[in-house]
Structure formats: structure tokens, C-alpha cells
Write a protein that holds these residues in place. Sequence first.
Motif, mmCIF file in Angstrom:
data_model
loop_
_atom_site.group_PDB
_atom_site.id
_atom_site.type_symbol
_atom_site.label_atom_id
_atom_site.label_comp_id
_atom_site.label_asym_id
_atom_site.label_seq_id
_atom_site.Cartn_x
_atom_site.Cartn_y
_atom_site.Cartn_z
ATOM 1 N N ASN A 159 0.826 -1.285 0.026
ATOM 2 C CA ASN A 159 0.094 0.038 -0.021
ATOM 3 C C ASN A 159 1.030 1.181 0.013
ATOM 4 O OD1 ASN A 159 -2.595 -1.129 2.296
ATOM 5 N ND2 ASN A 159 -2.353 -1.548 -0.134
ATOM 6 N N ALA A 160 0.296 2.282 -0.413
ATOM 7 C CA ALA A 160 1.116 3.594 -0.470
ATOM 8 C C ALA A 160 0.137 4.680 -0.417
ATOM 9 C CB ALA A 160 1.954 3.565 -1.826
ATOM 10 N N ASN A 161 0.658 6.004 -0.154
ATOM 11 C CA ASN A 161 -0.114 7.056 0.039
ATOM 12 C C ASN A 161 0.643 7.664 -1.133
ATOM 13 O OD1 ASN A 161 -1.788 7.250 2.420
ATOM 14 N ND2 ASN A 161 0.360 6.969 3.485
ATOM 15 N N LEU A 162 -0.073 8.370 -2.392
ATOM 16 C CA LEU A 162 0.355 8.784 -3.441
ATOM 17 C C LEU A 162 -0.362 10.229 -3.428
ATOM 18 C CD1 LEU A 162 0.098 5.766 -5.824
ATOM 19 C CD2 LEU A 162 2.208 6.715 -4.678
ATOM 20 N N LEU A 163 0.506 11.223 -3.230
ATOM 21 C CA LEU A 163 0.178 12.469 -3.033
ATOM 22 C C LEU A 163 0.560 13.426 -4.369
ATOM 23 C CD1 LEU A 163 0.853 13.256 0.624
ATOM 24 C CD2 LEU A 163 -1.375 12.285 -0.469
ATOM 25 N N PRO A 164 -0.166 14.194 -4.846
ATOM 26 C CA PRO A 164 0.235 14.966 -5.927
ATOM 27 C C PRO A 164 0.872 16.111 -5.601
ATOM 28 C CG PRO A 164 -2.224 15.313 -5.768
ATOM 29 C CD PRO A 164 -1.736 14.076 -4.756
ATOM 30 N N VAL A 165 2.070 16.513 -5.798
ATOM 31 C CA VAL A 165 2.875 17.749 -5.326
ATOM 32 C C VAL A 165 3.245 18.464 -6.882
ATOM 33 C CG1 VAL A 165 3.451 16.646 -3.403
ATOM 34 C CG2 VAL A 165 4.879 16.045 -5.287
ATOM 35 N N THR A 166 4.140 19.627 -6.337
ATOM 36 C CA THR A 166 4.905 20.174 -7.322
ATOM 37 C C THR A 166 6.105 20.481 -6.926
ATOM 38 O OG1 THR A 166 2.508 21.309 -7.978
ATOM 39 C CG2 THR A 166 4.817 22.531 -8.460
ATOM 40 N N ALA A 167 7.351 20.363 -7.614
ATOM 41 C CA ALA A 167 8.574 20.672 -7.158
ATOM 42 C C ALA A 167 8.767 22.062 -7.140
ATOM 43 C CB ALA A 167 9.547 20.100 -8.317
ATOM 44 N N GLY A 168 9.564 22.547 -5.846
ATOM 45 C CA GLY A 168 9.696 23.739 -5.664
ATOM 46 C C GLY A 168 11.159 24.135 -6.195
ATOM 47 N N LYS A 169 11.789 25.346 -6.004
ATOM 48 C CA LYS A 169 12.879 25.832 -6.605
ATOM 49 C C LYS A 169 13.915 25.182 -5.780
ATOM 50 C CE LYS A 169 11.049 30.193 -8.306
ATOM 51 N NZ LYS A 169 11.010 31.756 -7.974
ATOM 52 N N GLY A 195 14.628 19.254 -3.353
ATOM 53 C CA GLY A 195 14.171 18.536 -2.199
ATOM 54 C C GLY A 195 12.976 18.896 -1.676
ATOM 55 N N SER A 196 12.518 20.262 -2.095
ATOM 56 C CA SER A 196 11.106 20.836 -1.566
ATOM 57 C C SER A 196 10.063 20.748 -2.544
ATOM 58 C CB SER A 196 11.533 22.199 -1.598
ATOM 59 O OG SER A 196 11.772 22.818 -2.638
ATOM 60 N N VAL A 197 8.988 20.288 -2.149
ATOM 61 C CA VAL A 197 7.901 20.145 -2.866
ATOM 62 C C VAL A 197 6.635 20.986 -2.085
ATOM 63 C CG1 VAL A 197 8.694 17.827 -3.935
ATOM 64 C CG2 VAL A 197 7.051 18.065 -1.792
ATOM 65 N N ASP A 198 5.629 21.033 -2.959
ATOM 66 C CA ASP A 198 4.424 21.633 -2.405
ATOM 67 C C ASP A 198 3.456 20.577 -2.495
ATOM 68 O OD1 ASP A 198 3.089 24.394 -1.659
ATOM 69 O OD2 ASP A 198 1.720 23.515 -3.106
ATOM 70 N N PHE A 199 2.492 20.417 -1.555
ATOM 71 C CA PHE A 199 1.210 19.690 -1.746
ATOM 72 C C PHE A 199 0.188 20.475 -1.210
ATOM 73 C CE2 PHE A 199 -1.492 16.932 1.200
ATOM 74 C CZ PHE A 199 -2.204 16.406 0.158
ATOM 75 N N ALA A 200 -0.691 20.958 -2.070
ATOM 76 C CA ALA A 200 -1.892 21.704 -1.953
ATOM 77 C C ALA A 200 -1.493 22.850 -0.908
ATOM 78 C CB ALA A 200 -3.011 20.681 -1.265
ATOM 79 N N ALA A 230 5.015 19.016 -12.199
ATOM 80 C CA ALA A 230 4.209 18.049 -11.440
ATOM 81 C C ALA A 230 4.838 16.932 -10.965
ATOM 82 C CB ALA A 230 2.869 17.674 -11.991
ATOM 83 N N ALA A 231 4.399 16.033 -9.691
ATOM 84 C CA ALA A 231 5.324 14.996 -9.458
ATOM 85 C C ALA A 231 4.266 14.229 -8.523
ATOM 86 C CB ALA A 231 6.634 15.213 -8.979
ATOM 87 N N LEU A 280 9.827 10.379 -4.533
ATOM 88 C CA LEU A 280 9.450 11.211 -5.551
ATOM 89 C C LEU A 280 9.248 10.463 -6.751
ATOM 90 C CD1 LEU A 280 8.248 14.266 -5.567
ATOM 91 C CD2 LEU A 280 10.277 14.855 -6.433
ATOM 92 N N LEU A 281 8.119 10.441 -7.349
ATOM 93 C CA LEU A 281 7.881 9.639 -8.515
ATOM 94 C C LEU A 281 7.372 10.520 -9.698
ATOM 95 C CD1 LEU A 281 5.500 6.842 -7.265
ATOM 96 C CD2 LEU A 281 7.867 6.851 -7.488
ATOM 97 N N PRO A 282 7.648 10.176 -10.848
ATOM 98 C CA PRO A 282 7.144 11.095 -12.074
ATOM 99 C C PRO A 282 5.815 11.018 -11.988
ATOM 100 C CG PRO A 282 8.913 9.350 -12.838
ATOM 101 C CD PRO A 282 8.673 9.022 -11.408
ATOM 102 N N ALA A 283 5.159 12.181 -12.245
ATOM 103 C CA ALA A 283 3.814 12.317 -12.337
ATOM 104 C C ALA A 283 3.097 11.368 -13.537
ATOM 105 C CB ALA A 283 3.233 13.638 -12.562
ATOM 106 N N GLY A 284 2.175 10.590 -13.408
ATOM 107 C CA GLY A 284 1.477 9.750 -14.451
ATOM 108 C C GLY A 284 0.102 9.627 -14.058
ATOM 109 N N ALA A 285 -0.373 8.119 -14.729
ATOM 110 C CA ALA A 285 -1.973 8.273 -14.480
ATOM 111 C C ALA A 285 -1.974 7.548 -12.962
ATOM 112 C CB ALA A 285 -2.231 6.911 -15.312
ATOM 113 N N GLY A 286 -3.144 7.668 -12.406
ATOM 114 C CA GLY A 286 -3.685 7.408 -11.022
ATOM 115 C C GLY A 286 -4.332 8.529 -10.137
ATOM 116 N N ASP A 287 -4.851 8.127 -9.174
ATOM 117 C CA ASP A 287 -5.595 8.910 -8.495
ATOM 118 C C ASP A 287 -4.636 9.024 -7.254
ATOM 119 O OD1 ASP A 287 -9.062 8.468 -6.800
ATOM 120 O OD2 ASP A 287 -7.739 10.093 -7.289
ATOM 121 N N GLY A 288 -4.395 10.412 -7.161
ATOM 122 C CA GLY A 288 -3.205 10.779 -6.227
ATOM 123 C C GLY A 288 -3.861 10.838 -4.692
#
Length: 385
Positions: free
Chosen positions: A242-252, A255-260, A276-277, A348-356
Amino acid sequence: MSGAAASGIRFDEVTVAYDGNVVLDRLDLTVEPGEVMALLGPSGSGKTTALRAVAGFVRPASGRVYLGDRDVTDLPPHRRGIGMVVQQYALFPHMRVRENVAFGLKARKTARAEIAGRVADALELVGMSAYADRHPRELSGGQQQRVAIARALAVRPGVLLLDEPLSALDARLRSGMLAELARLHRELPDVSILYVTHDQVEALTLADRIAVMDSARLQDCDTPQELYRRPRTEFTASFVGNANLLPVTAGKRPGSVDFAGHPLTVDAGEAVAGAAAILCVRPHLVGLGAGPNTLTGKLAEIQWRGSTHRLYVDTAGHRVMADVRELREAPALGDTVTLHFAPEDAVLLPAGAGDGGRVLPEGAADAGRATTPPVLASSAGGPHA
């Protein structure tokens, strides 16, 4: 038991199609001599077709199949020198156990003087010597499965094919047979095993490497530990544990990302700022309370699982799972709870198909062939369902 010649398996761009419908798409995969390779995937993913191509029961539309250095693509099944165990065992009901085990030897015209000894060796290996004179109807499901394995091993194959061999057993028998199969592997180090299953626990328990299949294609292939800790795709992350898969955006900042709107940190390499990641974190690596990478939300569901509680927390429109040690005073549904996870425990995974943010159902993700770039971060973790 001796006499099995070491022999690996190689799929060279193997494609299988029925009436123009591709059911196995350009499979490129090698099973090393003595290795246990699990083909793991949902129904219709192509894993059983791959096994049947090795057995000789299906003919590739293109590509070649090799056993060791031999190209066996055009050979009939009985000339390939393999052993096979199928889901329903396929024992002959009118034959006694010893006769079932001897069947493959007789079909291969083994010298009569050798057959009794090889049958006895195979039955001893699977712990069924005392049942040699019984009929299959007098055996339990687990015992029938052992006989089927003995029949496959009696021919002393270099390659053993197992097609969902435990699916017909109940949970207790399945657990016992997993231990038996692991013991057999230790005692038969030269035999290459290709093991088809849709059960991640079987794959994680038995395999030296796991090939993850979906939509007729190979999605990923690595050791169980690496697939669990460093999945390359959303599909692998969701199907292998099982995994939590959260859609994030890479920061400047690396190692930093933004989740909602929530800043999080991942011990990662490089990611393109603004890209997007998907952030993957296993439930058992999510803790209750404040800490690094804090998330706050409403408790939507709680499940007691003996030694742990699984919490389902709605945060920023996504549901996050946390497996925490059994709580003496569990929070109530609707309570605001705080979760956290360490930067080194996220991938951190490449963004692709799925329900984050939610575990994907079987077959929901199709991340393409196993050519996705490697993940950017990982850490320790163990396989938890």
C-alpha cells in the motif's frame, strides 16, 4: 535431489497476440540460473501468457524464448525439459500419488529402473513419502499441491514454472506452503523458478526479483526491497504494498515540494522547479503527531488491525493512510489529527496516471513500459499490506 541442470530463462522482445489483440507486448526479461522470478500483476496483465510462452503452450507472434543458451521458441512442450505446476494441480484422480509423480518420467521414456528412485526422491523432498499409495481424493488441498510439485520436480528440470499455485488454498495452508516453497528453493539452488501470482505477499516472500506486469507490458523489475522502497512508477508503488500517493509540485530548492499549499521536504536529487510529481510514502512510515513534514486533517476512518491501527485522514482533499501502533485511546471519527513523516521516508515519482492520495485499485494505473527514470529519493521500510 540432484541432477537438475542449471538453466535460466530469457524473453527476447516476446509478443503474443490473439486475433490481433496483443496480450503480451515486447517482453524483454531474463531469469538468471537458480533465481526465483515472480511475475506480479492484476488479471489480464500478461503474466500467465508469459509463463505459457516459456512452457510452449502459446506461440509468440514475434520475439524468441531461450532456456539457457537454447532457443526453444519452436520446440514442443515435452522437449523443453521444464517442470510446471498449475493452479488446480491437474492430478489424475484414478492414479495413486506415486503414479501421478511417475507420469512425467514415463512420458519422457525414462528408464524403468530409474523411475521408482526418482519418484521416491521427489516425494521425500516435498514431505509426501507416507502418502505414496493414496489417491488424490484422499488428500487435502495442500497435500495435492505438494504432489503436483513433486511430479514437476521428478523430471529434474532446470526450470520450474508455477502458475498461481497457492490461489486455491485457504490462508493458513497458503502460509505453510509459502514456507515450504522457500525451503525447496534453498534445497534446489540450481533450479530457476518463474512464479506467476497476483498476490504481493507471495512475491515479496519468495522472489529474488519481481517483474511487475500491467496492460500486457513489463512495468518494473527489481528486488522486492528495491521495488518496495524505490518504486519507479505509481503503478508499482500501489501494487507492491500500500502507498500514499500525493500530487505535488517541485519547488525551486532541491528536495522541496508543495502539496496543496503545504511545503514538504524530500531527501531527493533533482526535480525541475514547477514540475508536477507524485510523492509516495508508505503508511507504516507515517506517524501520529507533530514532526517533520506535518499534515493535518479530519479522521475519516479507523481500523483496528491487532498490533496496529490504520488511520484514514482527509487532508487537502486527499486521504492519507497511517499505520500506527495500537492506540490505547484512539481518536474519534471527525477529530482533527496531525500526521508526519520523515523526508528520507518519502519517494518522489514522475507524475502519471493514477488517483493521487489514495491506493490505486488493481489495474487502475498504466504507467507505460519500464523505461521511466529512476526515483529521486528513498529510505528504509518494510513490506506491509
